[in-house]
Enzyme design. Structure first.
Site, PDB file in Angstrom:
ATOM      1  CE  LYS A 187      -1.857   3.040   1.833  1.00 23.84           C
ATOM      2  NZ  LYS A 187      -1.693   4.461   1.408  1.00 23.84           N
ATOM      3  CD  GLU A 262      12.989   4.990   8.437  1.00 21.28           C
ATOM      4  OE1 GLU A 262      12.720   5.906   9.252  1.00 21.28           O
ATOM      5  OE2 GLU A 262      13.079   5.161   7.218  1.00 21.28           O
ATOM      6  CB  CYS A 296      13.343   8.873   7.570  1.00 23.79           C
ATOM      7  SG  CYS A 296      14.160   7.868   6.337  1.00 23.79           S
ATOM      8  CD  GLU A 395      10.831  13.007  11.075  1.00 23.93           C
ATOM      9  OE1 GLU A 395       9.696  12.533  11.268  1.00 23.93           O
ATOM     10  OE2 GLU A 395      11.750  12.387  10.523  1.00 23.93           O
TER      11      GLU A 395
HETATM   12  P1  NAD Z   1       1.957   8.677   7.591  1.00 17.58           P
HETATM   13  O1  NAD Z   1       2.678   7.875   8.591  1.00 17.58           O
HETATM   14  O2  NAD Z   1       0.549   9.088   7.875  1.00 17.58           O
HETATM   15  O3  NAD Z   1       1.896   7.894   6.177  1.00 17.58           O
HETATM   16  C1  NAD Z   1       2.794   6.900   5.789  1.00 17.58           C
HETATM   17  C2  NAD Z   1       2.035   5.748   5.148  1.00 17.58           C
HETATM   18  O4  NAD Z   1       1.143   5.176   6.117  1.00 17.58           O
HETATM   19  C3  NAD Z   1       1.158   6.132   3.949  1.00 17.58           C
HETATM   20  O5  NAD Z   1       1.182   5.100   2.983  1.00 17.58           O
HETATM   21  C4  NAD Z   1      -0.222   6.212   4.561  1.00 17.58           C
HETATM   22  O6  NAD Z   1      -1.268   5.996   3.634  1.00 17.58           O
HETATM   23  C5  NAD Z   1      -0.165   5.088   5.568  1.00 17.58           C
HETATM   24  N1  NAD Z   1      -1.147   5.193   6.657  1.00 17.58           N
HETATM   25  C6  NAD Z   1      -1.675   6.325   7.189  1.00 17.58           C
HETATM   26  N2  NAD Z   1      -2.569   6.005   8.156  1.00 17.58           N
HETATM   27  C7  NAD Z   1      -2.580   4.654   8.235  1.00 17.58           C
HETATM   28  C8  NAD Z   1      -3.276   3.730   9.047  1.00 17.58           C
HETATM   29  N3  NAD Z   1      -4.169   4.130   9.969  1.00 17.58           N
HETATM   30  N4  NAD Z   1      -3.036   2.412   8.880  1.00 17.58           N
HETATM   31  C9  NAD Z   1      -2.145   1.984   7.962  1.00 17.58           C
HETATM   32  N5  NAD Z   1      -1.477   2.812   7.156  1.00 17.58           N
HETATM   33  C10 NAD Z   1      -1.678   4.134   7.289  1.00 17.58           C
HETATM   34  O7  NAD Z   1       2.821   9.930   7.268  1.00 17.58           O
HETATM   35  P2  NAD Z   1       2.307  11.343   6.692  1.00 17.58           P
HETATM   36  O8  NAD Z   1       1.025  11.773   7.301  1.00 17.58           O
HETATM   37  O9  NAD Z   1       2.346  11.201   5.241  1.00 17.58           O
HETATM   38  O10 NAD Z   1       3.435  12.306   7.222  1.00 17.58           O
HETATM   39  C11 NAD Z   1       3.354  12.812   8.565  1.00 17.58           C
HETATM   40  C12 NAD Z   1       4.719  12.944   9.156  1.00 17.58           C
HETATM   41  O11 NAD Z   1       5.329  11.666   9.219  1.00 17.58           O
HETATM   42  C13 NAD Z   1       5.681  13.775   8.332  1.00 17.58           C
HETATM   43  O12 NAD Z   1       5.541  15.119   8.531  1.00 17.58           O
HETATM   44  C14 NAD Z   1       6.997  13.249   8.811  1.00 17.58           C
HETATM   45  O13 NAD Z   1       7.375  13.839  10.011  1.00 17.58           O
HETATM   46  C15 NAD Z   1       6.712  11.774   9.042  1.00 17.58           C
HETATM   47  N6  NAD Z   1       7.136  10.953   7.881  1.00 17.58           N
HETATM   48  C16 NAD Z   1       8.232  10.195   8.026  1.00 17.58           C
HETATM   49  C17 NAD Z   1       8.676   9.443   6.956  1.00 17.58           C
HETATM   50  C18 NAD Z   1       9.892   8.594   7.069  1.00 17.58           C
HETATM   51  O14 NAD Z   1      10.495   8.297   6.051  1.00 17.58           O
HETATM   52  N7  NAD Z   1      10.250   8.141   8.253  1.00 17.58           N
HETATM   53  C19 NAD Z   1       8.012   9.466   5.747  1.00 17.58           C
HETATM   54  C20 NAD Z   1       6.850  10.234   5.634  1.00 17.58           C
HETATM   55  C21 NAD Z   1       6.439  10.970   6.709  1.00 17.58           C
END
Ligand code: NAD
Length: 493
Positions: A187, A262, A296, A395
């Protein structure tokens, strides 16, 4: 190209992408789509399937069948490896098209997108060639016994990835799982997932049998939650926010399965007074500018020994003032951030830091003529940043750098460890003993000594401690996450 559906055939400029399940492109069960917007101008240029629990059910069933009964499960390790390596070759052959798409979808500058495709291909090359090199052991035991261990794939693995490096993340999470023989369901993030879909089409061409790779796009709380909570998944791999990481870990616990998480960081770069600043500062700058700070392992916290603090800050001020954010195709220092929401979030951090009285030392520019609707944030440099402030600890995930002074080696280590995160760190000094001492004392998963590589090194085990997550991706170690040891104890008398 498979993956695009009726809209494209009808000549509509907004392409629509389907899910990929059991070796074919399928319309989502709910019949709905999600708009895909370019961060460079805010315009919708594609639509993806809004997958739901029913699509996930189909994808998991297809993966289960591929693993238990299908052609995928029957392949030898060397045959699997060859298919992975073929996909690596196809990514390389299509790298320019993929990079154009990645840059449009994520807003990142073209040169970054091109570098990402080299890395995406390398994941399949590296893990393809590693597929037949994971083997078990024999263990001396009691008289009359022979004991053998076999590393076995988990079965069906579920993968949820973020939007910052879609093509690289596709390779990072899927290649080791596939190399070990798992069948996968991915996903990708709703904000940017077009290169994963294109690479999935290339995977078909490379010869992956039906069901080995299934991709369901859509929203996190729908398709993502359905995948992570699915009762027939045997292992989960997630990269993203700590908040969602916690949900994934809870879902894994409910199903008694393992997971690798991660979850980002607030990674320190420690600069001692005896460091080679000419070598260090360009790397320090790049580690926060790369991908607009949406990495990240961005080096977002620079810790500088008090005696050189002003000199370092002066140089960084100069360099920060010269940074420009603009559209992906102009290939400037930074692109637009992934979404209006992410830009607002980053601007919120900057405003709150200013309101708290933290000195804003320098601000980059937004390119003249950058489209109004783009999600641009001018890079910002803050310092000295109080260690207990939001800017010093949280972050930001944007082009914002915090500089903090330290007194001596112990103080540097204390500060480096004084966050909830522990992903990557960098140490800069000409004292070889100190490099190793500090290298051992900083709590994180990866530490660069006189260097830094945000996100670099497919061969290098990568992952965090504490709020940065657990388990290791990349390197040979990732192969070991995607299998479990079975011990065969033979009593032959
Ligand atoms: P997120 O964690 O919401 O999204 C990451 C992935 O998780 C996406 O594919 C999303 O669709 C999925 N997801 C979201 N809610 C979910 C759920 N309830 N169950 C399963 N999967 C789910 O991240 P975001 O909202 O896109 O970004 C928010 C913050 O997260 C950013 O500002 C940043 O600080 C951090 N982030 C970190 C990384 C990293 O590489 N570690 C990457 C993106 C974002």
């Amino acid at each position: 190209m498979a993956g695009r559906t009726s809209a494209e055939r009808a000549g509509n400029s907004v392409e629509t992408y389907s899910n990929f399940i059991d070796g074919e492109w399928r319309e989502p069960q709910g019949g709905e789509t999600v708009d895909v917007m370019s961060p460079s101008d805010g315009q919708v240029f594609a639509k993806i399937a809004r997958g739901n629990a029913k699509d996930i059910d189909q994808a998991v069933a297809a993966a289960r069948n591929a693993f238990e009964e299908g052609d995928w499960g029957r392949l030898s390790a060397v045959e699997r490896g060859r298919i992975l390596m073929k996909l690596g070759e196809l990514i390389t052959q299509n790298a320019e098209d993929l990079a154009q798409l990645e840059a449009r979808d994520t807003g990142k500058p073209m040169s970054q997108a091109r570098a990402d495709m080299v890395a995406a291909a390398r994941y399949f090359e590296y893990y393809g060639s590693a597929a037949d090199k994971v083997h078990g052991d024999t263990i001396p035991f009691m008289q009359g016994y022979s004991v053998t261990t076999i590393p076995e794939p988990h079965g069906v693995t579920g993968h949820v990835i973020p939007w910052n490096y879609p093509a690289q993340m596709f390779g990072r999470t899927l290649a080791p799982a596939l190399a070990m023989g798992n069948a996968t369901v991915l996903k990708p993030a709703e904000e940017a997932c077009l290169t994963p879909l294109r690479i999935t089409a290339l995977a078909q061409e490379a010869g992956f049998p039906a069901g080995a790779i299934n991709v369901v796009t859509g929203l996190g709380e729908e398709a993502g939650a359905a995948l992570s909570g699915h009762g027939d998944i045997n292992f989960l791999a997630f990269t993203g926010s700590p908040e969602v990481g916690t949900l994934i870990q809870k879902a894994a616990a409910e199903n008694y399965i393992g997971c690798v998480l991660e979850l980002g960081g607030k990674s320190p770069q420690i600069i001692f007074a005896d460091a080679d600043l000419e070598a260090a500062l360009p790397v320090v700058l790049n580690a926060i500018v790369q991908n607009g700070g949406q990495t990240c392992s961005a080096g977002s916290r620079v810790l500088v020994e008090q005696s050189i603090f002003d000199d370092v800050v002066d140089t960084l001020k100069d360099r920060f003032s010269g940074l420009t954010a603009g559209p992906h195709d102009t290939d400037l220092n930074c692109g637009g951030l992934i979404s209006a929401g992410q830009a607002k979030r980053v601007i919120g951090f900057i405003e709150r830091a200013e309101q708290a009285g933290i000195p804003l030392l320098a601000r980059g520019k937004i390119a003249a003529g950058a489209p109004e609707g783009g999600h641009y944030v001018a890079p910002a440099l803050f310092g000295p940043v109080p260690e207990n402030s939001e800017m010093g600890r949280e972050e930001v995930f944007g082009p914002v750098l915090s500089v903090l002074p330290f007194k001596d080696e112990d103080d540097a280590v204390r500060l480096a460890n004084d966050t909830d995160y522990g992903l990557v760190a960098g140490v800069w000094t000409s004292d070889a003993g100190r490099l190793m001492r500090v290298g051992k004392r900083v709590k994180c998963g990866q530490i660069f000594l006189n260097g830094y590589g945000a996100g670099g090194g497919i061969e290098l085990p990568f992952g965090g401690v504490r709020k940065s997550g657990h388990g290791r991706e990349k390197g040979f170690e990732a192969m070991l996450e995607f299998c479990a040891t079975k011990t065969l104890v033979h009593n032959h008398g």
